[in-house]
Design an enzyme around this catalytic site. Structure first.
Site, PDB file in Angstrom:
ATOM      1  N   SER A   1       1.721 -10.102  -4.214  1.00 57.89           N
ATOM      2  CA  SER A   1       1.246  -9.445  -5.440  1.00 57.89           C
ATOM      3  C   SER A   1       2.452  -9.252  -6.352  1.00 57.89           C
ATOM      4  CB  SER A   1       0.566  -8.115  -5.114  1.00 57.89           C
ATOM      5  OG  SER A   1       1.388  -7.300  -4.311  1.00 57.89           O
TER       6      SER A   1
ATOM      7  N   GLU B   1       4.134  -7.228  -9.820  1.00 55.40           N
ATOM      8  CA  GLU B   1       4.042  -6.070 -10.714  1.00 55.40           C
ATOM      9  C   GLU B   1       4.723  -6.367 -12.049  1.00 55.40           C
ATOM     10  OE1 GLU B   1       4.749  -2.214  -8.870  1.00 55.40           O
ATOM     11  OE2 GLU B   1       5.953  -1.643 -10.609  1.00 55.40           O
TER      12      GLU B   1
ATOM     13  N   ASP C   1       6.222  10.936 -11.951  1.00 54.98           N
ATOM     14  CA  ASP C   1       7.365  11.843 -11.802  1.00 54.98           C
ATOM     15  C   ASP C   1       7.119  13.132 -12.564  1.00 54.98           C
ATOM     16  OD1 ASP C   1       9.050  10.384 -10.112  1.00 54.98           O
ATOM     17  OD2 ASP C   1       9.628   9.079 -11.784  1.00 54.98           O
TER      18      ASP C   1
ATOM     19  N   PHE D   1      18.531   2.777 -11.377  1.00 56.23           N
ATOM     20  CA  PHE D   1      17.196   2.956 -10.757  1.00 56.23           C
ATOM     21  C   PHE D   1      17.337   3.572  -9.372  1.00 56.23           C
ATOM     22  CE2 PHE D   1      14.653  -0.939 -12.593  1.00 56.23           C
ATOM     23  CZ  PHE D   1      14.563  -0.313 -13.818  1.00 56.23           C
TER      24      PHE D   1
ATOM     25  N   HIS E   1       5.013  -7.419  -2.085  1.00 54.31           N
ATOM     26  CA  HIS E   1       4.787  -7.032  -3.489  1.00 54.31           C
ATOM     27  C   HIS E   1       6.113  -7.224  -4.221  1.00 54.31           C
ATOM     28  CE1 HIS E   1       2.842  -4.709  -6.741  1.00 54.31           C
ATOM     29  NE2 HIS E   1       3.994  -4.078  -6.897  1.00 54.31           N
TER      30      HIS E   1
HETATM   31  P1  FAD Z   1       2.737  11.796  -4.071  1.00 56.37           P
HETATM   32  O1  FAD Z   1       2.238  10.918  -2.996  1.00 56.37           O
HETATM   33  O2  FAD Z   1       1.825  12.833  -4.607  1.00 56.37           O
HETATM   34  O3  FAD Z   1       4.087  12.472  -3.553  1.00 56.37           O
HETATM   35  C1  FAD Z   1       4.959  13.131  -4.465  1.00 56.37           C
HETATM   36  C2  FAD Z   1       5.855  14.103  -3.711  1.00 56.37           C
HETATM   37  O4  FAD Z   1       5.082  15.241  -3.306  1.00 56.37           O
HETATM   38  C3  FAD Z   1       6.469  13.562  -2.422  1.00 56.37           C
HETATM   39  O5  FAD Z   1       7.736  14.132  -2.286  1.00 56.37           O
HETATM   40  C4  FAD Z   1       5.510  14.050  -1.346  1.00 56.37           C
HETATM   41  O6  FAD Z   1       6.166  14.157  -0.100  1.00 56.37           O
HETATM   42  C5  FAD Z   1       5.105  15.395  -1.904  1.00 56.37           C
HETATM   43  N1  FAD Z   1       3.742  15.825  -1.547  1.00 56.37           N
HETATM   44  C6  FAD Z   1       2.632  15.067  -1.481  1.00 56.37           C
HETATM   45  N2  FAD Z   1       1.550  15.821  -1.193  1.00 56.37           N
HETATM   46  C7  FAD Z   1       1.999  17.103  -1.092  1.00 56.37           C
HETATM   47  C8  FAD Z   1       1.380  18.373  -0.837  1.00 56.37           C
HETATM   48  N3  FAD Z   1       0.066  18.466  -0.625  1.00 56.37           N
HETATM   49  N4  FAD Z   1       2.160  19.490  -0.812  1.00 56.37           N
HETATM   50  C9  FAD Z   1       3.490  19.407  -1.050  1.00 56.37           C
HETATM   51  N5  FAD Z   1       4.141  18.233  -1.301  1.00 56.37           N
HETATM   52  C10 FAD Z   1       3.401  17.106  -1.322  1.00 56.37           C
HETATM   53  N6  FAD Z   1       5.577   6.064 -11.768  1.00 56.37           N
HETATM   54  C11 FAD Z   1       5.027   5.970 -13.004  1.00 56.37           C
HETATM   55  O7  FAD Z   1       5.165   6.887 -13.813  1.00 56.37           O
HETATM   56  N7  FAD Z   1       4.300   4.876 -13.379  1.00 56.37           N
HETATM   57  C12 FAD Z   1       4.084   3.829 -12.545  1.00 56.37           C
HETATM   58  O8  FAD Z   1       3.414   2.871 -12.928  1.00 56.37           O
HETATM   59  C13 FAD Z   1       4.643   3.898 -11.227  1.00 56.37           C
HETATM   60  N8  FAD Z   1       4.443   2.900 -10.330  1.00 56.37           N
HETATM   61  C14 FAD Z   1       4.951   3.004  -9.054  1.00 56.37           C
HETATM   62  C15 FAD Z   1       4.681   1.990  -8.122  1.00 56.37           C
HETATM   63  C16 FAD Z   1       5.183   2.066  -6.818  1.00 56.37           C
HETATM   64  C17 FAD Z   1       4.841   0.968  -5.837  1.00 56.37           C
HETATM   65  C18 FAD Z   1       6.010   3.166  -6.452  1.00 56.37           C
HETATM   66  C19 FAD Z   1       6.612   3.225  -5.077  1.00 56.37           C
HETATM   67  C20 FAD Z   1       6.274   4.171  -7.358  1.00 56.37           C
HETATM   68  C21 FAD Z   1       5.750   4.133  -8.664  1.00 56.37           C
HETATM   69  N9  FAD Z   1       5.965   5.151  -9.613  1.00 56.37           N
HETATM   70  C22 FAD Z   1       5.410   5.050 -10.873  1.00 56.37           C
HETATM   71  C23 FAD Z   1       6.807   6.315  -9.276  1.00 56.37           C
HETATM   72  C24 FAD Z   1       6.009   7.531  -8.770  1.00 56.37           C
HETATM   73  O9  FAD Z   1       5.143   7.987  -9.777  1.00 56.37           O
HETATM   74  C25 FAD Z   1       7.006   8.614  -8.385  1.00 56.37           C
HETATM   75  O10 FAD Z   1       7.752   8.239  -7.283  1.00 56.37           O
HETATM   76  C26 FAD Z   1       6.403  10.007  -8.206  1.00 56.37           C
HETATM   77  O11 FAD Z   1       7.462  10.962  -8.218  1.00 56.37           O
HETATM   78  C27 FAD Z   1       5.636  10.197  -6.910  1.00 56.37           C
HETATM   79  O12 FAD Z   1       4.447   9.549  -6.959  1.00 56.37           O
HETATM   80  P2  FAD Z   1       3.530   9.414  -5.611  1.00 56.37           P
HETATM   81  O13 FAD Z   1       2.296   8.744  -6.040  1.00 56.37           O
HETATM   82  O14 FAD Z   1       4.307   8.839  -4.510  1.00 56.37           O
HETATM   83  O15 FAD Z   1       3.240  10.970  -5.347  1.00 56.37           O
END
Ligand code: FAD
Length: 290
Positions: A16, A18, A110, A213, A263
């Protein structure tokens, strides 16, 4: 030999790609020529990022729709929940589903600096999406631990929650330490995560940008990688060749370890990802001129 065993393995490799939404005419042309070249490799899906808090979700929508219309590929928009209400997210999900977009990369996004505890985590977004429709959902995973996580174990449990909420696979943050990915994959299996942990491969062509990054994302840049790019600041051609060779070495090891899904963070370029896919045995049905 390794090469023989690779080509035997490769019939069932899925890739895939991106992309990110272009902001200028020139970037738009680069993106489309990359998509045209990479589509010949029949990716399982392509995805388009969305900068959380950037307020430019429309750009992601537009590119996704154009990819779908022009190529017929499965096109997955990235969707973040940090900057929208649940009602807005439901509306976006319904709009996507009704326009035939059934794949989503579900993320939290973030946190803006100094912000309080978020209202929603990515696991909440996955649950919300699954309530709306039966999307194919990818989520993010962090072999070297998400920078905000309380501990590696807490981060692993957060991933488990996303998978239990209905995610189909996890795509990892990029990495250069293959061992850290393999250990992470083992730990995922040990706590009962069944979906694929797809390695996110970043083919490096600009080492200085990569360093920025990586420090932001808590990704280790090993000394050997630094050594590989030393002295190449003004030599893009050689940097590309070195970047491809580094990634090719990584995917060879991963493939030998049984990884079947890859990916690629293409940064909207096709050359390196195409070359890496070629060595994995992922090729077009007929040779395509560069
Ligand atoms: P989560 O899975 O919600 O985790 C975030 C943090 O919270 C982690 O530290 C986790 O351990 C903690 N956590 C989770 N659940 C709980 C809970 N219930 N209680 C307390 N802590 C908890 N960012 C963008 O803005 N746009 C994009 O298009 C984008 N694409 C991405 C694609 C990939 C493949 C990856 C790996 C990252 C991407 N990101 C993108 C970055 C991402 O948005 C950030 O890393 C963000 O800070 C965390 O997102 P997440 O979905 O992993 O969050």
């Amino acid at each position: 030999t390794l090469n023989q065993s690779l080509s035997e393995l490769n019939r069932d490799i899925n890739v895939s790609f991106e992309f990110f939404p272009p902001t200028t005419e020139t970037m738009e042309q680069t993106l489309w020529s990359s998509i045209e070249r990479l589509q010949t490799l029949k990716p399982k899906f392509v995805s388009v990022t969305y900068g959380a808090n950037s307020g430019t979700r429309d750009r992601t929508h537009k590119v996704i729709k154009a990819i779908k219309d022009r190529t017929g590929l499965a096109a997955a928009p990235h969707l973040t929940c940090i900057d929208s209400t649940p009602d807005e997210l439901r509306q976006i999900a319904r709009d996507y589903w009704n326009s035939g977009i059934k794949d989503i990369v579900a993320l939290r996004g973030d946190l803006p600096e100094g912000s309080a505890k978020p209202q929603m985590y990515a696991s909440d977004l996955v649950a919300l999406l699954k309530e709306e429709a039966d999307f194919d959902i990818s989520v993010a995973a962090y072999p070297e631990v998400h920078p905000e996580a309380k501990s590696a174990q807490a981060d692993l449990l957060a991933l488990k929650r996303k998978m239990d909420a209905g995610a189909n696979r996890a795509i990892t943050q990029f990495f250069f330490d293959v061992e850290s990915y393999l250990r992470f994959r083992d730990r995922c299996a040990a706590i009962g995560i069944e979906g694929e942990i797809v390695p996110g491969i970043l083919p490096v062509s600009n080492y200085n940008t990569l360093k920025k990054f990586a420090s932001f994302a808590n990704v280790k840049v090993p000394k050997w990688l630094h050594g590989q790019f030393a002295g190449l600041d003004n030599d893009q051609t050689t940097r590309n060749l070195v970047g491809a060779s580094v990634a090719i070495e990584m995917v060879k090891v991963l493939s030998r370890e049984g990884v079947k899904d890859f990916h690629f963070y293409t940064l909207n370029r096709s050359e390196l990802s195409y070359a890496i896919c070629h060595t994995l045995g992922v090729r077009p049905a007929e040779a395509v001129p560069a």
